[in-house]
Design a protein around this motif. Sequence first.
Motif, mmCIF file in Angstrom:
data_model
loop_
_atom_site.group_PDB
_atom_site.id
_atom_site.type_symbol
_atom_site.label_atom_id
_atom_site.label_comp_id
_atom_site.label_asym_id
_atom_site.label_seq_id
_atom_site.Cartn_x
_atom_site.Cartn_y
_atom_site.Cartn_z
ATOM 1 N N VAL A 195 -5.852 -3.654 -2.096
ATOM 2 C CA VAL A 195 -4.626 -4.046 -2.789
ATOM 3 C C VAL A 195 -4.930 -4.386 -4.250
ATOM 4 C CG1 VAL A 195 -2.807 -5.802 -2.896
ATOM 5 C CG2 VAL A 195 -3.416 -4.774 -0.702
ATOM 6 N N GLU B 174 0.812 -1.208 0.000
ATOM 7 C CA GLU B 174 0.000 0.000 0.000
ATOM 8 C C GLU B 174 0.850 1.264 0.000
ATOM 9 O OE1 GLU B 174 -3.431 0.026 2.537
ATOM 10 O OE2 GLU B 174 -3.501 -2.150 2.484
ATOM 11 N N ALA C 209 -2.039 -13.458 1.418
ATOM 12 C CA ALA C 209 -1.882 -12.703 2.665
ATOM 13 C C ALA C 209 -2.393 -11.270 2.558
ATOM 14 C CB ALA C 209 -0.410 -12.693 3.076
ATOM 15 N N THR C 210 -2.311 -10.671 1.359
ATOM 16 C CA THR C 210 -2.613 -9.242 1.240
ATOM 17 C C THR C 210 -3.686 -8.928 0.208
ATOM 18 O OG1 THR C 210 -0.942 -8.864 -0.461
ATOM 19 C CG2 THR C 210 -0.243 -8.630 1.844
ATOM 20 N N THR D 203 -6.536 -7.988 -0.397
ATOM 21 C CA THR D 203 -7.758 -7.256 -0.071
ATOM 22 C C THR D 203 -8.246 -6.492 -1.297
ATOM 23 O OG1 THR D 203 -6.557 -5.274 0.606
ATOM 24 C CG2 THR D 203 -6.962 -6.952 2.313
#
Length: 110
Positions: free
Chosen positions: A37, A2, A31-32, A34
């Motif tokens: 993202v 981010e 894991a990231t 979202t």
Amino acid sequence: LEACSTTEPEASSLLYVLNCGDVALPELLAATGTKRVVRLLAQTIQYMDVVTKTRLIDALQRQAEFIFLRHEQELATQLLTSTYGEDLSTMKDLIDEGGDFYNLHKLIFF
């Protein structure tokens, strides 16, 4: 991730992460991955080459929930539709090159 933005100098940092051989993209997205993202990745498509786009499509396709997550499917669609001509042929070859279950046919039809 981010901390990277959509301006060219910061986008190059994100592209480095996406192309780094030390980063396992499927695990990174798990894991990231979202919506925030995925939006960031979508805003960076204009700076991606065909190899980066293909690596990202492969990583998205390997997500356990990919068939249920519309935002990930839309990113894969944007990556495909932003690729033209010889690059599209190269992308198809790279996606199918893995020799496993994750290929262009599965991406399109499942």
